[in-house]
Design a protein around this motif. Structure first.
Motif, PDB file in Angstrom:
ATOM      1  N   GLN A 116      35.758  45.291  55.283  1.00  0.00           N
ATOM      2  CA  GLN A 116      35.326  43.705  54.838  1.00  0.00           C
ATOM      3  C   GLN A 116      35.844  43.114  53.804  1.00  0.00           C
ATOM      4  O   GLN A 116      35.697  43.636  52.652  1.00  0.00           O
ATOM      5  CB  GLN A 116      33.704  43.684  55.129  1.00  0.00           C
ATOM      6  N   LEU A 117      36.543  41.969  54.009  1.00  0.00           N
ATOM      7  CA  LEU A 117      37.026  41.266  53.001  1.00  0.00           C
ATOM      8  C   LEU A 117      35.854  40.217  52.403  1.00  0.00           C
ATOM      9  O   LEU A 117      35.482  39.430  53.305  1.00  0.00           O
ATOM     10  CB  LEU A 117      38.439  40.710  53.229  1.00  0.00           C
ATOM     11  N   HIS A 118      35.868  39.947  51.149  1.00  0.00           N
ATOM     12  CA  HIS A 118      35.036  38.979  50.535  1.00  0.00           C
ATOM     13  C   HIS A 118      36.318  38.122  49.650  1.00  0.00           C
ATOM     14  O   HIS A 118      36.274  38.706  48.446  1.00  0.00           O
ATOM     15  CB  HIS A 118      34.034  39.240  49.786  1.00  0.00           C
ATOM     16  N   VAL A 119      36.775  37.048  50.242  1.00  0.00           N
ATOM     17  CA  VAL A 119      38.001  36.480  49.637  1.00  0.00           C
ATOM     18  C   VAL A 119      37.375  35.695  48.256  1.00  0.00           C
ATOM     19  O   VAL A 119      36.241  35.099  48.256  1.00  0.00           O
ATOM     20  CB  VAL A 119      38.711  35.509  50.488  1.00  0.00           C
ATOM     21  N   PRO A 120      38.028  35.514  47.441  1.00  0.00           N
ATOM     22  CA  PRO A 120      37.812  35.022  45.830  1.00  0.00           C
ATOM     23  C   PRO A 120      37.483  33.257  46.392  1.00  0.00           C
ATOM     24  O   PRO A 120      38.507  32.608  47.213  1.00  0.00           O
ATOM     25  CB  PRO A 120      38.619  35.270  45.057  1.00  0.00           C
ATOM     26  N   SER A 121      36.380  32.825  45.987  1.00  0.00           N
ATOM     27  CA  SER A 121      36.293  31.507  46.356  1.00  0.00           C
ATOM     28  C   SER A 121      35.317  30.836  45.108  1.00  0.00           C
ATOM     29  O   SER A 121      35.141  31.549  44.276  1.00  0.00           O
ATOM     30  CB  SER A 121      35.428  31.191  47.617  1.00  0.00           C
ATOM     31  N   SER A 122      35.085  29.545  45.402  1.00  0.00           N
ATOM     32  CA  SER A 122      34.312  28.797  44.249  1.00  0.00           C
ATOM     33  C   SER A 122      32.885  29.346  44.124  1.00  0.00           C
ATOM     34  O   SER A 122      32.391  29.291  43.173  1.00  0.00           O
ATOM     35  CB  SER A 122      34.326  27.269  44.525  1.00  0.00           C
ATOM     36  N   MET A 123      32.142  29.880  45.175  1.00  0.00           N
ATOM     37  CA  MET A 123      30.895  30.597  45.227  1.00  0.00           C
ATOM     38  C   MET A 123      31.100  32.000  44.778  1.00  0.00           C
ATOM     39  O   MET A 123      30.207  32.552  44.502  1.00  0.00           O
ATOM     40  CB  MET A 123      30.269  30.325  46.475  1.00  0.00           C
ATOM     41  N   VAL A 182      34.909  36.232  41.945  1.00  0.00           N
ATOM     42  CA  VAL A 182      35.875  37.587  42.012  1.00  0.00           C
ATOM     43  C   VAL A 182      35.616  37.997  43.525  1.00  0.00           C
ATOM     44  O   VAL A 182      34.676  38.102  44.196  1.00  0.00           O
ATOM     45  CB  VAL A 182      35.028  38.776  41.342  1.00  0.00           C
ATOM     46  N   GLY A 183      36.935  38.365  43.894  1.00  0.00           N
ATOM     47  CA  GLY A 183      36.843  39.041  45.508  1.00  0.00           C
ATOM     48  C   GLY A 183      36.778  40.549  45.485  1.00  0.00           C
ATOM     49  O   GLY A 183      36.638  41.096  44.528  1.00  0.00           O
ATOM     50  N   SER A 184      36.379  40.963  46.606  1.00  0.00           N
ATOM     51  CA  SER A 184      36.068  42.359  46.746  1.00  0.00           C
ATOM     52  C   SER A 184      36.130  42.839  48.092  1.00  0.00           C
ATOM     53  O   SER A 184      36.480  41.912  49.121  1.00  0.00           O
ATOM     54  CB  SER A 184      34.511  42.603  46.537  1.00  0.00           C
ATOM     55  N   VAL A 185      36.272  44.213  48.491  1.00  0.00           N
ATOM     56  CA  VAL A 185      36.297  44.608  49.880  1.00  0.00           C
ATOM     57  C   VAL A 185      35.195  45.662  49.835  1.00  0.00           C
ATOM     58  O   VAL A 185      34.872  46.402  49.026  1.00  0.00           O
ATOM     59  CB  VAL A 185      37.614  45.577  49.762  1.00  0.00           C
ATOM     60  N   VAL A 186      34.599  45.747  51.160  1.00  0.00           N
ATOM     61  CA  VAL A 186      33.485  46.654  51.450  1.00  0.00           C
ATOM     62  C   VAL A 186      33.970  47.598  52.519  1.00  0.00           C
ATOM     63  O   VAL A 186      34.362  47.173  53.445  1.00  0.00           O
ATOM     64  CB  VAL A 186      32.443  45.774  52.053  1.00  0.00           C
ATOM     65  N   ILE A 187      33.905  48.894  51.794  1.00  0.00           N
ATOM     66  CA  ILE A 187      34.461  50.191  53.152  1.00  0.00           C
ATOM     67  C   ILE A 187      33.381  50.674  53.678  1.00  0.00           C
ATOM     68  O   ILE A 187      32.320  51.194  53.045  1.00  0.00           O
ATOM     69  CB  ILE A 187      35.048  51.042  52.012  1.00  0.00           C
ATOM     70  N   HIS A 188      33.234  50.560  54.826  1.00  0.00           N
ATOM     71  CA  HIS A 188      32.175  50.957  55.839  1.00  0.00           C
ATOM     72  C   HIS A 188      32.785  52.526  56.308  1.00  0.00           C
ATOM     73  O   HIS A 188      33.877  52.556  57.117  1.00  0.00           O
ATOM     74  CB  HIS A 188      32.026  50.126  57.023  1.00  0.00           C
ATOM     75  N   THR A 227      30.674  51.167  50.569  1.00  0.00           N
ATOM     76  CA  THR A 227      31.318  51.283  48.981  1.00  0.00           C
ATOM     77  C   THR A 227      31.937  49.701  48.868  1.00  0.00           C
ATOM     78  O   THR A 227      32.792  49.313  49.742  1.00  0.00           O
ATOM     79  CB  THR A 227      32.429  52.330  48.882  1.00  0.00           C
ATOM     80  N   THR A 228      31.703  49.236  47.855  1.00  0.00           N
ATOM     81  CA  THR A 228      32.168  48.056  47.333  1.00  0.00           C
ATOM     82  C   THR A 228      33.102  47.896  46.106  1.00  0.00           C
ATOM     83  O   THR A 228      32.700  48.419  45.066  1.00  0.00           O
ATOM     84  CB  THR A 228      31.238  46.837  47.085  1.00  0.00           C
ATOM     85  N   VAL A 229      34.358  47.480  46.388  1.00  0.00           N
ATOM     86  CA  VAL A 229      35.365  47.376  45.411  1.00  0.00           C
ATOM     87  C   VAL A 229      35.857  45.936  45.010  1.00  0.00           C
ATOM     88  O   VAL A 229      35.955  45.365  45.838  1.00  0.00           O
ATOM     89  CB  VAL A 229      36.771  48.214  45.437  1.00  0.00           C
ATOM     90  N   PHE A 230      35.832  45.679  43.649  1.00  0.00           N
ATOM     91  CA  PHE A 230      35.986  44.285  42.815  1.00  0.00           C
ATOM     92  C   PHE A 230      37.613  44.318  42.458  1.00  0.00           C
ATOM     93  O   PHE A 230      38.018  45.184  41.802  1.00  0.00           O
ATOM     94  CB  PHE A 230      35.029  43.757  42.066  1.00  0.00           C
ATOM     95  N   GLY A 269      44.064  41.692  45.514  1.00  0.00           N
ATOM     96  CA  GLY A 269      43.983  42.975  45.828  1.00  0.00           C
ATOM     97  C   GLY A 269      43.413  43.361  47.061  1.00  0.00           C
ATOM     98  O   GLY A 269      43.956  44.162  47.602  1.00  0.00           O
ATOM     99  N   GLY A 270      42.563  42.673  47.799  1.00  0.00           N
ATOM    100  CA  GLY A 270      42.006  43.149  49.034  1.00  0.00           C
ATOM    101  C   GLY A 270      42.988  43.147  50.158  1.00  0.00           C
ATOM    102  O   GLY A 270      43.327  44.000  50.888  1.00  0.00           O
ATOM    103  N   MET A 271      44.032  41.935  50.021  1.00  0.00           N
ATOM    104  CA  MET A 271      45.080  41.630  51.043  1.00  0.00           C
ATOM    105  C   MET A 271      45.996  42.958  50.920  1.00  0.00           C
ATOM    106  O   MET A 271      46.769  43.442  51.707  1.00  0.00           O
ATOM    107  CB  MET A 271      45.758  40.326  50.916  1.00  0.00           C
ATOM    108  N   ARG A 272      46.365  43.232  49.439  1.00  0.00           N
ATOM    109  CA  ARG A 272      47.199  43.986  49.421  1.00  0.00           C
ATOM    110  C   ARG A 272      46.918  45.466  49.849  1.00  0.00           C
ATOM    111  O   ARG A 272      47.760  46.411  50.223  1.00  0.00           O
ATOM    112  CB  ARG A 272      47.706  43.970  47.510  1.00  0.00           C
ATOM    113  N   LEU A 273      45.611  45.700  49.787  1.00  0.00           N
ATOM    114  CA  LEU A 273      45.321  46.855  50.114  1.00  0.00           C
ATOM    115  C   LEU A 273      45.383  47.449  51.439  1.00  0.00           C
ATOM    116  O   LEU A 273      45.575  48.136  52.259  1.00  0.00           O
ATOM    117  CB  LEU A 273      43.582  47.127  49.839  1.00  0.00           C
ATOM    118  N   LEU A 274      44.988  45.897  52.336  1.00  0.00           N
ATOM    119  CA  LEU A 274      45.273  46.112  53.763  1.00  0.00           C
ATOM    120  C   LEU A 274      46.637  46.216  54.239  1.00  0.00           C
ATOM    121  O   LEU A 274      46.998  46.944  55.267  1.00  0.00           O
ATOM    122  CB  LEU A 274      44.624  44.886  54.475  1.00  0.00           C
ATOM    123  N   ASP A 275      47.849  45.495  53.624  1.00  0.00           N
ATOM    124  CA  ASP A 275      49.003  45.436  53.612  1.00  0.00           C
ATOM    125  C   ASP A 275      49.401  47.153  53.514  1.00  0.00           C
ATOM    126  O   ASP A 275      50.376  47.807  54.368  1.00  0.00           O
ATOM    127  CB  ASP A 275      49.872  44.845  52.761  1.00  0.00           C
TER     128      ASP A 275
END
Length: 655
Positions: free
Chosen positions: A69-76, A79-85, A92-95, A110-116
């Motif tokens: 699961q990606l949490h894209v950086p936004s105004s709210m 810092v973006g993160s990925v959640v690994i299920h 596991t969450t990595v920022f 970083g999250g998109m680069r991981l998916l690529d």
């Protein structure tokens, strides 16, 4: 790692074991393999800390990862993160701190680069059910569940068949509205949004010195690295500032609108081009400036003269109903009882309706819960809790009534209704009456739901008390009349309270289509924010704007909503005006604030906060006129070459 061959790495990776920035763990995220050439079963994803701290290092085989699961950086969420299920109960969450939000939606982080990197070695299937969720090599059942095509980017699910109803929570999850599983979340979210806004320095400086400061707890990203304690300022300040500016701009625009109305001397004579911009479409019918609300005497005259329903409906829509006439008109307008023109016949019909109401009361009064159905007995507690929360600030509820007699009646009824914790005042006679109305409706729906064409709503559902309160106030406390008005409202709106939420799903899907057809720029903007679930419109529709306007304005709004679809078949080709006018009201609110939303807001959270801040700050007459103009704009699309109208939308405005 000595025998492993790295395939990809990201140096700027962090773990957040606590909410304090000083305790963040910096490290490197690896994708590596133990076989050559690499195969899916030999590839792993691992994190290793730069420091000697290895307690938080992890390693997951790619074949053991089910979803990312990606949490894209936004105004709210700066810092973006990925959640690994995985099979573990705790994901596991990595920022990724380097790619912080800078005002634009990032295309590569970083999250998109991981998916690529992972796509080269396994299949990643994007879910249509949850945003930014990617399934890793899913089986056929999971793939089918998450990739079924749906309308407009899975913005709202199609309703399930009645034979297989879904729970509200399941439907909400499917449509990305799981936060709506309880209606109370809506009001709590609005309250928290208001607290966040009032905490902003701009607002604090403008507020009186006695204004209580917000003590909202900081989130995991609002921390002070130097002090090691939660900070008092953070990303929410920027969001609050944008919402504050949007509200300020809205107030300026509203003042300009008032001045423009005064120049035209009469609001109702503003044409559609003035309201919605120049376009080659017909103007709304003009309303005589001397027209007045329909009063009791005029209502009787129209009945005796044999005036057709369409004529009366058009008069009510444009001019409203006088307060003293609503108790007489609303039961017919809402479709609770058929139109009866002879005065003696009407009196006899009402005597029968009052007898039915008294019979319903007798079913539970001074009787144990065992005498009721399970649904009715369970509803009593929910009804009373909701009634205690009812908004009774309108002067009507301060009128002199015999509260002592009402309390004695409540005590002898066998239904214990006490003030709960947090409610220090003794319940008033109005609250006792409201609770009895709602319990009688639960019993009525069980006994007569099918003959009276009520949607299959089982027991009391939260939110019904808001609708019932409006009927009760409109009928000046006359319980039988208020009851039959409420029956009429539930005939039209009760599907929104069904357990499978089929009615609410249909309403949101239709509103979404209207938005795409009539406000395409705003539609595209909300689509980019992943906000087309229209979460912020849920409360509007569920309680028919009861919480967005003062009670007198709600009464006027309901006059228009129900008269827009009231007519005699074949009597007037121009009436009824439309079906589901409540959706055009919601669209009018969104359309009138679209420029401010497009200019100032940058995330779904900001849109939600701003929309909820509009409550009790809108002119109901302007909203109604804009909504009517939008109906005529939709009608005009059928005569515009090259713009075919979707059949569902066409059915709204052409009978």
């Amino acid at each position: 790692m000595a025998s492993a061959a790295p395939l990809w790495s990201e140096e700027d990776a962090y773990l957040h074991p606590t909410a304090y920035a000083s305790e963040n763990i910096a490290g490197c995220l690896y994708v590596y393999t133990n076989a050559h050439p690499p195969v899916a079963t030999s590839i792993s994803l691992a994190f290793h800390a730069h420091s000697a701290n290895t307690s938080h290092a992890f390693q997951h085989r790619l074949c053991d990862i089910h979803a990312i699961q990606l949490h894209v950086p936004s105004s709210m969420r700066m810092v973006g993160s990925v959640v690994i299920h995985t099979d573990s109960d705790t994901p596991t969450t990595v920022f990724f701190h380097k790619d912080m939000y800078n005002g634009a939606r990032p295309h590569a982080w970083g999250g998109m680069r991981l998916l690529d990197a992972l796509r080269q070695y396994t299949e990643l299937v994007p879910s249509t059910k949850q945003p930014q969720l990617y399934l890793v090599q899913p089986d056929s059942a999971l793939r089918s569940a998450h990739t079924s095509p749906q309308y407009s980017d899975d913005l709202a699910a199609q309703p399930a068949p009645r034979s297989a109803p879904r729970s509200f929570a399941a439907w909400a999850h499917t449509t990305r509205l799981s936060v709506l599983a309880q209606f109370s979340h809506v009001t709590r979210g609005a309250r928290q949004s208001g607290e966040a806004l009032m905490a902003h320095p701009l607002v604090r400086r403008a507020a009186p010195a006695s204004t209580e400061q917000s003590n909202a707890q900081a989130g995991p990203y609002m921390v002070s690295e130097s002090s090691g304690t939660p900070a008092t300022a953070g990303p929410l300040e920027f969001d609050a500032a944008r919402v504050y500016l949007a509200k300020w701009a809205g107030q300026v625009a509203q003042e300009g609108e008032r001045n423009r109305v005064e120049e035209h001397d009469a609001l109702d004579n503003l044409d559609i081009d003035t309201l919605l911009g120049e376009s080659a479409i017909p103007a709304c019918p003009l309303v005589p400036t001397h027209a007045t609300p329909l009063n009791g005497a005029t209502w009787e005259t129209l009945l005796k003269s044999g005036a057709d329903t369409s004529t009366m409906a058009a008069r009510i829509f444009h001019c409203g109903i006088a307060p003293d006439a609503r108790a007489a008109v609303w039961p017919y307008l809402f479709g609770a009882i058929p139109m009866v023109r002879d005065e003696a016949a009407r009196d006899a019909a009402w005597a029968e309706k009052e007898r039915m109401y008294d019979a319903l009361t007798a079913m539970w009064y001074s009787k144990p819960d065992a005498a009721l159905s399970e649904a009715a007995a369970e509803s009593k507690h929910r009804i009373w809790i909701d009634v205690l929360r009812a908004d009774t600030k309108d002067p009507f509820f301060d009128a002199q009534v015999d509260h002592d007699a009402a309390q004695k009646r409540a005590e002898t009824s066998g239904w214990q209704r006490l003030a709960t914790e947090g409610h220090t005042r003794q319940p008033s006679a109005h609250l006792y009456a409201l609770s009895e109305l709602l319990l009688n409706f639960v019993l009525f729906a069980e006994l007569y739901g099918e003959p009276y064409a009520l949607p299959p709503v089982h027991g009391y559902v939260q939110g019904m008390s808001d609708l019932c309160l409006v009927c009760y106030a409109a009928c000046a406390g006359d319980q039988p009349r208020a009851f039959w008005c409420f029956v009429g409202v539930m005939r039209s709106m009760g599907a929104n309270y069904m357990s499978d939420q089929q009615g609410m799903c249909n309403e949101l899907v239709t509103l979404q289509k209207l938005l795409a057809e009539l406000c395409p720029t705003l539609y595209s903007f909300l689509h980019a924010l992943d906000a087309l679930n229209l979460f912020f419109c849920f409360r509007w529709i569920l309680v028919l704007y009861k919480r967005e306007f003062a009670l007198p304005d709600v009464l006027r709004l309901w006059d228009a909503i129900f008269s827009a679809g009231w007519s005699s078949p074949g009597m007037d080709p121009q009436w009824p005006l439309c079906k589901h006018f409540e959706l055009f009201v919601g669209l009018a609110i969104l359309e009138s604030h679209s420029k401010l939303i497009l200019r100032h807001l940058r995330s779904f959270d900001e849109v939600l906060q701003y929309i909820h801040s509009l409550a009790h700050h809108m002119d109901v007459h302007v909203v109604l006129r804009r909504a009517e103009a939008l109906v005529y704009r939709l009608r005009s699309r059928t005569s515009t070459p090259g713009t075919p109208l979707e059949e569902g939308l066409r059915a709204l405005v052409f009978q």
